[in-house]
Design a protein around this motif. Structure first.
Motif, short mmCIF file in Angstrom:
data_model
loop_
_atom_site.label_atom_id
_atom_site.label_comp_id
_atom_site.label_asym_id
_atom_site.label_seq_id
_atom_site.Cartn_x
_atom_site.Cartn_y
_atom_site.Cartn_z
N ALA A 130 0.83 -1.21 0.00
CA ALA A 130 0.00 0.00 0.00
C ALA A 130 0.86 1.26 0.00
CB ALA A 130 -0.93 -0.01 1.22
N LEU A 131 1.99 1.21 0.71
CA LEU A 131 2.91 2.35 0.72
C LEU A 131 3.45 2.61 -0.69
CD1 LEU A 131 4.52 4.44 2.47
CD2 LEU A 131 6.33 2.71 2.59
N ASN A 132 3.68 1.54 -1.45
CA ASN A 132 4.13 1.70 -2.83
C ASN A 132 3.10 2.44 -3.66
OD1 ASN A 132 6.40 0.26 -2.11
ND2 ASN A 132 5.77 -1.64 -3.12
N MET A 133 1.82 2.10 -3.48
CA MET A 133 0.77 2.80 -4.22
C MET A 133 0.69 4.26 -3.77
SD MET A 133 -1.49 3.09 -6.50
CE MET A 133 -2.02 1.51 -7.14
N LEU A 134 0.88 4.50 -2.48
CA LEU A 134 0.92 5.88 -1.99
C LEU A 134 2.05 6.64 -2.68
CD1 LEU A 134 0.08 8.13 0.02
CD2 LEU A 134 1.72 7.14 1.64
N THR A 135 3.20 6.00 -2.80
CA THR A 135 4.35 6.61 -3.48
C THR A 135 3.99 6.95 -4.92
OG1 THR A 135 5.91 5.35 -2.12
CG2 THR A 135 6.74 6.22 -4.21
N ARG A 136 3.36 6.01 -5.59
CA ARG A 136 2.98 6.22 -7.00
C ARG A 136 1.97 7.35 -7.15
NH1 ARG A 136 5.63 4.16 -11.54
NH2 ARG A 136 4.15 3.77 -13.21
N CYS A 137 0.97 7.37 -6.26
CA CYS A 137 -0.06 8.42 -6.32
C CYS A 137 0.54 9.80 -6.05
CB CYS A 137 -1.16 8.13 -5.30
SG CYS A 137 -2.21 6.73 -5.70
N GLN A 138 1.36 9.89 -5.01
CA GLN A 138 1.94 11.19 -4.68
C GLN A 138 2.94 11.65 -5.74
OE1 GLN A 138 3.33 10.64 -0.62
NE2 GLN A 138 1.40 11.43 0.19
N ALA A 139 3.61 10.72 -6.38
CA ALA A 139 4.52 11.09 -7.47
C ALA A 139 3.74 11.78 -8.58
CB ALA A 139 5.23 9.86 -8.01
N GLU A 140 2.56 11.26 -8.89
CA GLU A 140 1.71 11.89 -9.90
C GLU A 140 1.15 13.22 -9.41
OE1 GLU A 140 0.93 10.96 -13.15
OE2 GLU A 140 2.65 9.65 -12.74
N ASP A 141 0.72 13.22 -8.16
CA ASP A 141 0.08 14.41 -7.59
C ASP A 141 1.06 15.57 -7.44
OD1 ASP A 141 -1.89 15.95 -6.45
OD2 ASP A 141 -1.98 14.85 -4.56
N PHE A 142 2.30 15.26 -7.04
CA PHE A 142 3.26 16.31 -6.69
C PHE A 142 4.20 16.70 -7.84
CE2 PHE A 142 3.18 14.63 -2.02
CZ PHE A 142 1.85 15.04 -1.92
N LYS A 143 4.08 16.03 -9.00
CA LYS A 143 5.03 16.33 -10.07
C LYS A 143 4.86 17.75 -10.60
CE LYS A 143 2.34 14.14 -13.81
NZ LYS A 143 2.38 13.02 -14.80
N THR A 144 3.65 18.31 -10.48
CA THR A 144 3.46 19.70 -10.90
C THR A 144 4.21 20.67 -10.00
OG1 THR A 144 1.41 19.83 -9.61
CG2 THR A 144 1.21 19.23 -11.94
N HIS A 145 4.55 20.21 -8.79
CA HIS A 145 5.31 21.03 -7.85
C HIS A 145 6.81 20.75 -7.93
CE1 HIS A 145 1.43 22.03 -6.25
NE2 HIS A 145 1.22 20.83 -5.75
N ASN A 146 7.20 19.85 -8.82
CA ASN A 146 8.61 19.47 -8.99
C ASN A 146 9.16 18.79 -7.73
OD1 ASN A 146 10.81 19.33 -10.80
ND2 ASN A 146 11.85 21.00 -9.73
N ILE A 147 8.33 17.94 -7.13
CA ILE A 147 8.72 17.16 -5.95
C ILE A 147 8.82 15.69 -6.35
CG2 ILE A 147 8.07 16.42 -3.63
CD1 ILE A 147 6.53 19.10 -3.38
N VAL A 148 9.97 15.10 -6.15
CA VAL A 148 10.18 13.69 -6.45
C VAL A 148 9.69 12.84 -5.27
CG1 VAL A 148 11.98 11.91 -6.68
CG2 VAL A 148 12.10 14.00 -8.05
N VAL A 149 8.98 11.74 -5.58
CA VAL A 149 8.53 10.82 -4.54
C VAL A 149 8.97 9.41 -4.95
CG1 VAL A 149 6.59 10.02 -3.13
CG2 VAL A 149 6.48 12.27 -4.22
N THR A 150 9.83 8.79 -4.17
CA THR A 150 10.40 7.49 -4.51
C THR A 150 10.38 6.56 -3.31
OG1 THR A 150 11.88 8.57 -6.10
CG2 THR A 150 12.45 6.33 -5.45
#
Length: 265
Positions: free
Chosen positions: A193-213
């Motif tokens: 589930a944490l991996n899916m959170l990572t994937r979702c936030q990566a999509e959500d935050f990419k407009t802010h130029n924030i990497v989520v890995t």
């Protein structure tokens, strides 16, 4: 441009194991402009003694912050405490390391109770979700301040990142290879589930130029990993920090191991 290990850095679960080693190596390797906010549920407790000693060895470099990842008010207070110190500086790096594994045994189906599932999910998934959500304004500040100039061709540049400490046991594809070694139902499911959170936030935050890995630290000699683990905390963290320092936007939403290899979902 890779994520530079500089500026303001928050590490959760910093009182022992991988978290403590992350704080130690960050304190030793980052420059004078870097500051580490080491989060612990009980800053004055006996289990935080090693972290307190570390702050003494690196005066002015580490601030211990009280943070219970399962308590929304505690998270909010921790964010405010960091905000009060960094002002307009923003947060460059958030490492969601705090996690639990229940039950204490291998986590076989009939040894696992409903409360085990719920407690592990709350700490390992809801905690990182809430922490990232509340720290987002500070992460955005750092990203906006150091983002590439408008019109720049540098599409990989980033200066703000969230690292979720995951595990190879979270891989659904690799489960048939690893399940017999340790069933660990709550831990495996929570980290998936944490991996899916990572994937979702990566999509959500990419407009802010924030990497989520998400990063798998390896099987490490910690209280959770046990004495038979092949990796020391020093080697694991050394590898992870090398991976983190080389991250760019192309790595956002990925699950990597401590050596930078991609792990399949």
């Amino acid at each position: 441009m890779p994520v530079e290990l500089k500026g303001n850095i928050v590490v959760t679960g910093a009182n022992r194991g991988i978290g403590l080693e992350l704080v130690k190596q960050l304190a030793e390797t980052t420059g004078e402009e870097a500051h580490i906010y080491a989060c612990s549920r009980e800053p004055e407790g006996s289990r935080t003694e090693a972290l307190r000693q570390l702050t003494t060895r690196h005066p002015g470099k580490i601030t211990i912050i009280k943070l219970d990842t399962t308590n929304e008010e505690s998270i909010s207070a921790a964010v405010q405490a960091v905000q009060d110190q960094i002002g307009d500086g923003g947060l460059n790096l958030l490492i969601n390391n705090a996690a639990i594994r229940k039950p204490a045994s291998s986590g076989a189906l009939f040894a696992t109770k409903k409360n085990d599932m719920m407690e592990v999910y709350e700490t390992n998934v809801v905690g990182p979700f809430t922490i990232a959500k509340m720290f987002l304004p500070l992460l955005k500040k750092a990203a906006q301040r150091d983002s590439p100039a408008k019109g720049s061709d540098n599409k990989t540049a980033c200066s703000s990142a969230i690292i979720n400490i995951s595990t190879a046991f979270s891989s659904i594809e690799k489960c048939p290879e690893t399940f017999s070694a340790a069933q660990m139902y709550p831990y495996r499911i929570s980290k998936a589930a944490l991996n899916m959170l990572t994937r979702c936030q990566a999509e959500d935050f990419k407009t802010h130029n924030i990497v989520v890995t998400a990063i798998h630290p390896g099987w490490v000699q910690t209280e959770m990993g046990g004495e038979k683990a092949p990796l020391t905390t020093m080697d694991s963290v050394l590898g992870m920090l090398s991976v983190i320092s080389s991250l760019s936007n192309k790595d956002s939403g990925m699950l990597l191991d401590w050596q930078g290899n991609t792990i399949p979902w």
